[in-house]
Scaffold this motif. Structure first.
Motif, PDB file in Angstrom:
ATOM      1  N   ARG A 136     -47.420 -18.256 -28.885  1.00 10.19           N
ATOM      2  CA  ARG A 136     -46.356 -17.360 -28.437  1.00 10.19           C
ATOM      3  C   ARG A 136     -46.898 -16.341 -27.436  1.00 10.19           C
ATOM      4  O   ARG A 136     -46.215 -15.949 -26.486  1.00 10.19           O
ATOM      5  CB  ARG A 136     -45.729 -16.665 -29.645  1.00 10.19           C
ATOM      6  CG  ARG A 136     -44.499 -15.827 -29.287  1.00 10.19           C
ATOM      7  CD  ARG A 136     -43.759 -15.365 -30.533  1.00 10.19           C
ATOM      8  NE  ARG A 136     -44.597 -14.640 -31.462  1.00 10.19           N
ATOM      9  CZ  ARG A 136     -44.977 -15.092 -32.658  1.00 10.19           C
ATOM     10  NH1 ARG A 136     -44.563 -16.294 -33.069  1.00 10.19           N
ATOM     11  NH2 ARG A 136     -45.748 -14.368 -33.454  1.00 10.19           N
ATOM     12  N   SER A 190     -53.586 -16.107 -48.672  1.00 12.96           N
ATOM     13  CA  SER A 190     -52.626 -17.163 -48.393  1.00 12.96           C
ATOM     14  C   SER A 190     -53.267 -18.512 -48.648  1.00 12.96           C
ATOM     15  O   SER A 190     -54.497 -18.628 -48.680  1.00 12.96           O
ATOM     16  CB  SER A 190     -52.172 -17.086 -46.929  1.00 12.96           C
ATOM     17  OG  SER A 190     -51.433 -18.232 -46.553  1.00 12.96           O
ATOM     18  N   PRO A 224     -50.306 -22.728 -44.429  1.00 14.39           N
ATOM     19  CA  PRO A 224     -49.340 -21.813 -43.794  1.00 14.39           C
ATOM     20  C   PRO A 224     -50.019 -20.713 -42.982  1.00 14.39           C
ATOM     21  O   PRO A 224     -49.480 -20.284 -41.947  1.00 14.39           O
ATOM     22  CB  PRO A 224     -48.555 -21.235 -44.976  1.00 14.39           C
ATOM     23  CG  PRO A 224     -49.414 -21.450 -46.171  1.00 14.39           C
ATOM     24  CD  PRO A 224     -50.195 -22.704 -45.901  1.00 14.39           C
ATOM     25  N   ALA A 225     -51.213 -20.271 -43.431  1.00 12.06           N
ATOM     26  CA  ALA A 225     -51.909 -19.212 -42.684  1.00 12.06           C
ATOM     27  C   ALA A 225     -52.304 -19.712 -41.304  1.00 12.06           C
ATOM     28  O   ALA A 225     -52.060 -19.035 -40.288  1.00 12.06           O
ATOM     29  CB  ALA A 225     -53.141 -18.750 -43.453  1.00 12.06           C
ATOM     30  N   ALA A 263     -51.055 -22.255 -39.664  1.00 14.04           N
ATOM     31  CA  ALA A 263     -49.845 -22.568 -38.890  1.00 14.04           C
ATOM     32  C   ALA A 263     -49.275 -21.307 -38.242  1.00 14.04           C
ATOM     33  O   ALA A 263     -48.889 -21.319 -37.057  1.00 14.04           O
ATOM     34  CB  ALA A 263     -48.805 -23.226 -39.794  1.00 14.04           C
ATOM     35  N   GLN A 264     -49.228 -20.212 -38.997  1.00 17.68           N
ATOM     36  CA  GLN A 264     -48.674 -18.975 -38.448  1.00 17.68           C
ATOM     37  C   GLN A 264     -49.595 -18.357 -37.399  1.00 17.68           C
ATOM     38  O   GLN A 264     -49.126 -17.791 -36.400  1.00 17.68           O
ATOM     39  CB  GLN A 264     -48.409 -17.977 -39.575  1.00 17.68           C
ATOM     40  CG  GLN A 264     -47.259 -18.390 -40.479  1.00 17.68           C
ATOM     41  CD  GLN A 264     -46.988 -17.361 -41.573  1.00 17.68           C
ATOM     42  OE1 GLN A 264     -46.951 -16.172 -41.317  1.00 17.68           O
ATOM     43  NE2 GLN A 264     -46.775 -17.844 -42.792  1.00 17.68           N
ATOM     44  N   ILE A 265     -50.911 -18.483 -37.608  1.00 10.74           N
ATOM     45  CA  ILE A 265     -51.853 -17.965 -36.615  1.00 10.74           C
ATOM     46  C   ILE A 265     -51.706 -18.743 -35.305  1.00 10.74           C
ATOM     47  O   ILE A 265     -51.647 -18.154 -34.214  1.00 10.74           O
ATOM     48  CB  ILE A 265     -53.297 -18.055 -37.146  1.00 10.74           C
ATOM     49  CG1 ILE A 265     -53.504 -17.033 -38.274  1.00 10.74           C
ATOM     50  CG2 ILE A 265     -54.303 -17.796 -36.021  1.00 10.74           C
ATOM     51  CD1 ILE A 265     -54.827 -17.187 -39.004  1.00 10.74           C
ATOM     52  N   GLU A 271     -49.105 -20.385 -34.256  1.00 11.24           N
ATOM     53  CA  GLU A 271     -47.804 -20.054 -33.685  1.00 11.24           C
ATOM     54  C   GLU A 271     -47.877 -18.742 -32.903  1.00 11.24           C
ATOM     55  O   GLU A 271     -47.349 -18.619 -31.794  1.00 11.24           O
ATOM     56  CB  GLU A 271     -46.760 -19.956 -34.791  1.00 11.24           C
ATOM     57  CG  GLU A 271     -45.365 -19.650 -34.301  1.00 11.24           C
ATOM     58  CD  GLU A 271     -44.384 -19.487 -35.444  1.00 11.24           C
ATOM     59  OE1 GLU A 271     -43.365 -18.795 -35.249  1.00 11.24           O
ATOM     60  OE2 GLU A 271     -44.646 -20.050 -36.543  1.00 11.24           O
ATOM     61  N   GLY A 272     -48.575 -17.760 -33.487  1.00 12.81           N
ATOM     62  CA  GLY A 272     -48.717 -16.471 -32.811  1.00 12.81           C
ATOM     63  C   GLY A 272     -49.553 -16.579 -31.545  1.00 12.81           C
ATOM     64  O   GLY A 272     -49.233 -15.959 -30.519  1.00 12.81           O
TER      65      GLY A 272
END
Length: 275
Positions: A35, A20, A24-25, A27-29, A31-32
C-alpha cells in the motif's frame, strides 16, 4: 512475531513485538508495504551483508554435514537422519545441542509437527510428547510416524517412558544422539582414567555421563530390538528398519564424538541462558 504474549522480548528486547499467528501477521505486513509502495533494494549494504552471512553459514553447515568420519558429528547425523525420515512425520526433539541444532536441520513442512522443550529448555518432556503425538496419529492419522530425537542427557530424564510406548504398542522411533555428556562428554579411556584418579564423586565432571552407554539395549527388557549406530550407513539402515516396526517403539542409539559441538555463534546471546 509470537503467538504467546509472555514470550515477547525474551532474551533480547524487540524493537517491534507483535502478538499474532505468523500467517495473518505477515499478510498484513505485506499489505501495508504494498500500500505504501515500499521497495527494498537487493543492493542495500545491510541486505548484501546478510546474504553473505547466510551463504557463509550454509557452506560451514554443508561441510560439517558432509564430514561422515567417525566418531560422527551432530550435523552429519541430522543431515542423514532427515533424508531417511518419511514426509511430514511429527518430530519431537529435546536436548542441549541436539535440540538446538535439530531445529535448523530437521525441517517441518506442516504446522504443529515439531514438539520440543521450548524457550526454557525443560528436559524430560520428549518421550511424553512423543506418546501424546503417537496416540493422536493412531486415532486421526494412522499412516503418520512420530520420531523422537533425544540427546543422551535429555533421554535420561524420562527414558523409561519407553515402557509406556511398549505397553500401548506405539510405533515411536526414538533416536538417541549420544555424546556421553551434557554438551560434551569423554572418550571411554579418558573417563575411566579420571574416575580412577581420586574420590569418584569429586573427580567425575558433572557434565559427563557414562561413556558410550548402550541405550539400545533397553529394548531387550521388552523382548524387542534396538539399534547401535556408529556410522552413516548404519544410521540409514537402522532408521529404515525401525520405520518398518508398526506394533511398538524402538531405540536407535547413535554414538557421536563426545567433543562434537554446534557451529560457532557470532553473538553470545544466541547461546546464553534465557532465564
Amino acid at each position: 512475531v509470537e503467538g504467546t504474549g509472555e514470550e515477547l522480548h525474551n532474551s533480547v528486547k524487540s524493537e517491534v513485538a507483535i502478538q499474532s499467528d505468523m500467517k495473518p501477521a505477515v499478510a498484513q505486513i505485506l499489505e501495508g508495504l504494498q500500500r505504501n509502495k515500499f521497495v527494498f533494494s537487493s543492493q542495500n549494504e545491510w541486505w548484501r551483508e546478510l546474504e553473505k552471512k547466510c551463504q557463509d553459514n550454509k557452506k560451514i553447515v554443508q561441510a560439517m554435514s558432509a564430514d561422515v568420519s567417525t566418531p560422527l558429528n551432530y550435523y552429519a547425523v541430522f543431515h542423514n537422519l532427515y533424508e531417511a525420515l518419511p514426509d511430514n512425520c511429527i518430530i519431537v526433539s529435546e536436548g542441549a545441542n541436539t535440540m538446538d541444532i535439530g531445529r535448523s536441520m530437521l525441517f517441518n513442512n506442516l504446522p504443529r509437527h515439531r514438539l520440543d522443550a521450548g524457550t526454557f529448555g525443560t528436559m524430560g518432556v520428549g518421550p511424553g510428547f512423543a506418546i501424546a503425538a503417537a496416540l493422536y496419529c493412531r486415532h486421526y492419522e494412522p499412516n503418520k510416524r512420530v520420531i523422537c530425537v533425544e540427546g543422551d542427557s535429555a533421554f535420561g530424564f524420562s527414558g523409561m517412558e519407553v515402557e509406556t510406548m511398549v505397553r500401548y504398542k506405539l510405533p515411536i522411533t526414538v533416536v538417541v544422539v549420544n555424546n556421553s555428556g551434557i554438551y560434551t562428554g569423554m572418550e571411554p579411556e579418558i573417563f575411566k582414567d579420571i574416575q580412577e584418579s581420586g574420590e569418584i564423586t569429586k573427580v567425575t565432571p558433572p557434565g559427563c555421563l557414562s561413556s558410550v552407554t548402550r541405550y539400545d539395549n533397553m529394548m531387550s527388557l521388552f523382548g524387542r530390538v534396538g539399534f547401535f549406530v556408529q556410522t552413516v550407513p548404519e544410521l540409514k539402515k537402522a532408521v529404515n528398519e525401525a520405520l518398518k516396526i508398526k506394533d511398538g517403539p524402538t531405540i536407535v542409539n547413535v554414538i557421536i564424538n563426545p567433543t562434537a559441538d554446534r557451529k560457532p555463534q557470532t553473538f553470545n546471546w544466541l547461546t546464553e541462558s534465557k532465564l
